[in-house]
Write a protein that holds these residues in place. Structure first.
Motif, PDB file in Angstrom:
ATOM      1  N   SER A  39       0.850  -1.189   0.000  1.00 35.59           N
ATOM      2  CA  SER A  39       0.000   0.000   0.000  1.00 35.59           C
ATOM      3  C   SER A  39       0.889   1.244   0.000  1.00 35.59           C
ATOM      4  O   SER A  39       1.178   1.822   1.057  1.00 35.59           O
ATOM      5  N   GLU A  90       0.424   4.329  -0.842  1.00 37.51           N
ATOM      6  CA  GLU A  90      -0.169   5.567  -0.342  1.00 37.51           C
ATOM      7  C   GLU A  90      -0.029   5.667   1.176  1.00 37.51           C
ATOM      8  O   GLU A  90       0.367   6.693   1.714  1.00 37.51           O
ATOM      9  N   ASN A  91      -0.373   4.575   1.870  1.00 41.76           N
ATOM     10  CA  ASN A  91      -0.237   4.572   3.328  1.00 41.76           C
ATOM     11  C   ASN A  91       1.233   4.606   3.746  1.00 41.76           C
ATOM     12  O   ASN A  91       1.588   5.260   4.731  1.00 41.76           O
ATOM     13  N   LEU A 104       3.666   6.051   2.141  1.00 41.81           N
ATOM     14  CA  LEU A 104       4.127   7.420   1.954  1.00 41.81           C
ATOM     15  C   LEU A 104       3.587   8.329   3.051  1.00 41.81           C
ATOM     16  O   LEU A 104       4.312   9.182   3.576  1.00 41.81           O
ATOM     17  N   TYR A 105       2.315   8.131   3.410  1.00 44.86           N
ATOM     18  CA  TYR A 105       1.714   8.976   4.446  1.00 44.86           C
ATOM     19  C   TYR A 105       2.476   8.848   5.768  1.00 44.86           C
ATOM     20  O   TYR A 105       2.834   9.853   6.394  1.00 44.86           O
ATOM     21  N   ASN A 139      -2.353   9.871 -13.368  1.00 48.79           N
ATOM     22  CA  ASN A 139      -2.746   9.227 -12.110  1.00 48.79           C
ATOM     23  C   ASN A 139      -2.732   7.707 -12.227  1.00 48.79           C
ATOM     24  O   ASN A 139      -2.271   6.996 -11.317  1.00 48.79           O
ATOM     25  N   SER A 193       0.413   8.565  -9.324  1.00 45.96           N
ATOM     26  CA  SER A 193       0.479   9.751  -8.472  1.00 45.96           C
ATOM     27  C   SER A 193      -0.145  10.926  -9.209  1.00 45.96           C
ATOM     28  O   SER A 193      -0.428  10.845 -10.405  1.00 45.96           O
ATOM     29  N   ASN A 194      -0.327  12.027  -8.483  1.00 45.56           N
ATOM     30  CA  ASN A 194      -0.836  13.219  -9.144  1.00 45.56           C
ATOM     31  C   ASN A 194       0.282  13.916  -9.914  1.00 45.56           C
ATOM     32  O   ASN A 194       1.455  13.528  -9.830  1.00 45.56           O
TER      33      ASN A 194
END
Length: 575
Positions: A338, A340-341, A343-344, A499, A504-505
């Motif tokens: 995951s 995204e998590n 990176l967060y 995306n 990613s953006n």
């Protein structure tokens, strides 16, 4: 109260204690006018933050001003701190002003100590609190009354413990334990016994923290036994009981009794939550998470780790020993696939490090410069009076050696951390092939969730591939709108494709390209290693050095200046 543990909210007991202490301590210097006591009797039964008290408090303040009785005016402002809902700092400043007008050094020291307590308990401004404590120390060091001196000493000990100077802090708490224990026995007023009992129990708690950090299990168990026998079984000491349950949980965790530890933590939580002691609440959640992890209950562990993060997000404060909370979350989500998590929580860890390093650097400097040095000079002065000049030099030399040893240790640890981060980046360079970017064009993938005609997607993928191959991402001021115009499309289409195909953006996509470009240039091109960071940032498409350095650190885990130094050193050692 003044001895409530590290970071809880100010409680009624603390301010009641301060006010009671001030009125008793300075009874010889205040007027015998019964009006003052009459005012206090009218509002003293109100709860903390109940502004109804100001019906009488304002009269008290005005009367003391009219009589120019600054000792009583100081007392009135101290009471106002207790009953004010949102102007405690205002009244703390007024108390300082009144104390100074009184000319009483004990009152002035007490006023600064109270202001520090507000910073410490209400606002979590650790650095500002320390400033007030050190100022209070200057006024209280020669006080004939030992109580305010030990109040201040206790807080200095807490700062030392937070910084990791556990041996030094432990000696301070031992002194406090001895002082408060003496003052809870004998024919004393019940309020004096109550407040000294608070001081005694909280000093015990802090000593336990130090012993646990030093790995002295037997001393921990001994103090926990004393604490259990000494803590009164009534609602006034629920918080102290919670502190000891928490400490017992840590002890059980250390002994690998994980189910017992979880039970202890659950017993500690209600009392901590009642006063919103978020620092120790987060501490409990972390160790609950660790206990569940040791028991193989990963999901329950993650649930508790996330609660720690939630508290950090709200209060922007965390104990240094809870840093690994984020390492566990990063590892978990990396294994779960995951990004995204992952990176967060990586970003959260960077924030945690920033908060800890900022406090550590500031507090360490002030403790050694403004407190320990002052203590050392006092010792020196006393010894010189007894012609012990040689011993003074020995003490000074010892402190200097200890300080230099700390600085060397800190530097070596920092260099070790940088080397570890550099090694990780080398692995990343090899795995991601940053040094040799792939040139294969992007291809249409039906599994991607792009709701556009295939021909449009294929054209955009070709444009993106050419864009990357020709290093057009180095253009400064590049925006999604500009790139869409360059590709002769609209921002919505381009954003969808980036995306899905880049994960990613637009902003992150461009930053990654630029940082990867700068990384491979620094890694392979010796000329780039001669450039300034400003030059490298500009050549990589960034508008300023700071933005480049921050994003480089976020993506690569190491600052660009450290990466350059390590790469140069690596090549020199290989020649």
């Amino acid at each position: 109260m003044i001895f409530t543990e590290r970071y809880p909210l100010i409680r009624r007991a603390f301010l009641m204690y301060c006010c009671l202490f001030a009125s008793i301590l300075f009874s010889q210097s205040v007027s015998k006018d019964p009006t003052y006591e009459e005012f206090r009797k009218k509002y003293w039964e109100y709860e903390e933050n109940d502004i109804r008290a100001f019906v009488y408090l304002d009269q008290y303040i005005d009367y003391a001003k009219s009589k120019k009785n600054y000792s009583e005016l100081f007392q009135a402002y101290k009471d106002a701190i207790l009953f004010s809902a949102d102007q405690k700092m205002k009244y703390a400043d007024s108390a300082i002003a009144a104390a100074k007008q009184s000319g009483n050094k004990d009152l002035i020291g007490d006023a600064y100590l109270s202001k520090g307590a507000i910073y410490y308990f209400n606002h979590r401004k650790f650095q500002l609190a320390l400033n007030e404590y050190l100022t209070a120390y200057e006024y209280l060091e020669d006080s004939k009354d030992k109580l305010p001196k030990y109040q201040n000493l206790y807080h200095i000990g807490v700062v030392k413990s937070y910084l990791g100077y556990y041996e030094e802090a432990l000696e301070i708490f031992k002194e406090c334990i001895t002082f408060f224990e003496i003052n809870i026995k004998g024919d004393l007023h019940e309020n004096i016994i109550y407040n000294n009992t608070k001081g005694y129990l909280n000093s015990l708690h802090q000593a336990i923290i130090c012993y646990q950090a030093l790995g002295k299990k037997e001393d921990v168990k001994k103090l926990l036994t004393i604490a259990a026998a000494s803590t009164p079984k009534n609602k006034d000491f629920i918080l102290e009981k919670s502190y000891f349950e928490k400490s017992r949980g840590v002890s059980d965790f250390s002994d690998k009794k994980y189910p017992d530890a979880i039970r202890d933590f659950d017993l500690a939580l209600p009392g901590l939550m009642k006063v919103n002691d978020f620092t120790w609440i987060s501490y409990v959640y972390f160790y609950k998470g660790e206990s569940y992890r040791k028991l193989g209950k990963q999901e329950l562990a993650i649930e508790n780790y996330k609660k720690v993060d939630s508290i950090f997000n709200k209060h922007k404060f965390i104990l240094p020993e809870l840093r690994s909370n984020y390492e566990e979350l990063i590892t978990y989500y990396k294994k779960k696939g995951s990004p995204e998590n992952e990176l967060y929580y990586t970003n959260q860890l960077l924030k945690v490090d920033s908060v800890i390093s900022s406090d550590f650097k500031y507090l360490s400097t002030r403790i050694y410069k403004d407190y320990d040095t002052k203590q050392l000079l006092e010792v020196k002065e006393n010894l010189e009076k007894t012609n012990s000049y040689g011993f003074v030099l020995l003490v000074i030399s010892g402190v200097v050696i200890v300080f230099l040893g700390f600085m060397i240790f800190y530097r070596l640890r920092k260099q070790k951390q940088i080397q570890e981060k550099y090694n990780k980046l080398l692995v990343k360079i090899e795995e991601d092939k940053i040094a040799h970017p792939e040139t294969e064009p992007l291809k249409f993938d039906q599994t991607k969730n792009v709701k556009l005609d295939q021909n449009i997607v294929e054209k955009l993928l070709k444009d993106i591939s050419n864009f990357e191959a020709n290093e057009k991402f180095l253009e400064k001021g590049l925006t999604l709108k500009k790139l869409a115009e360059y590709f002769k499309t609209n921002t919505s289409y381009l954003s969808q494709v980036i995306n899905e195909y880049k994960g990613s953006n637009f902003s992150v996509y461009i930053n990654v390209l630029r940082i990867n470009y700068a990384t491979q240039k620094i890694y392979n091109d010796k000329e780039w290693r001669k450039y300034s960071i400003e030059h490298i940032a500009s050549a990589s498409g960034f508008s300023n050095r700071q933005s480049f350095s921050n994003i480089f650190l976020e993506i690569n885990g190491i600052r660009p200046v450290d990466f350059i130094k390590k790469r140069i050193k690596e090549l020199e050692s290989g020649e």
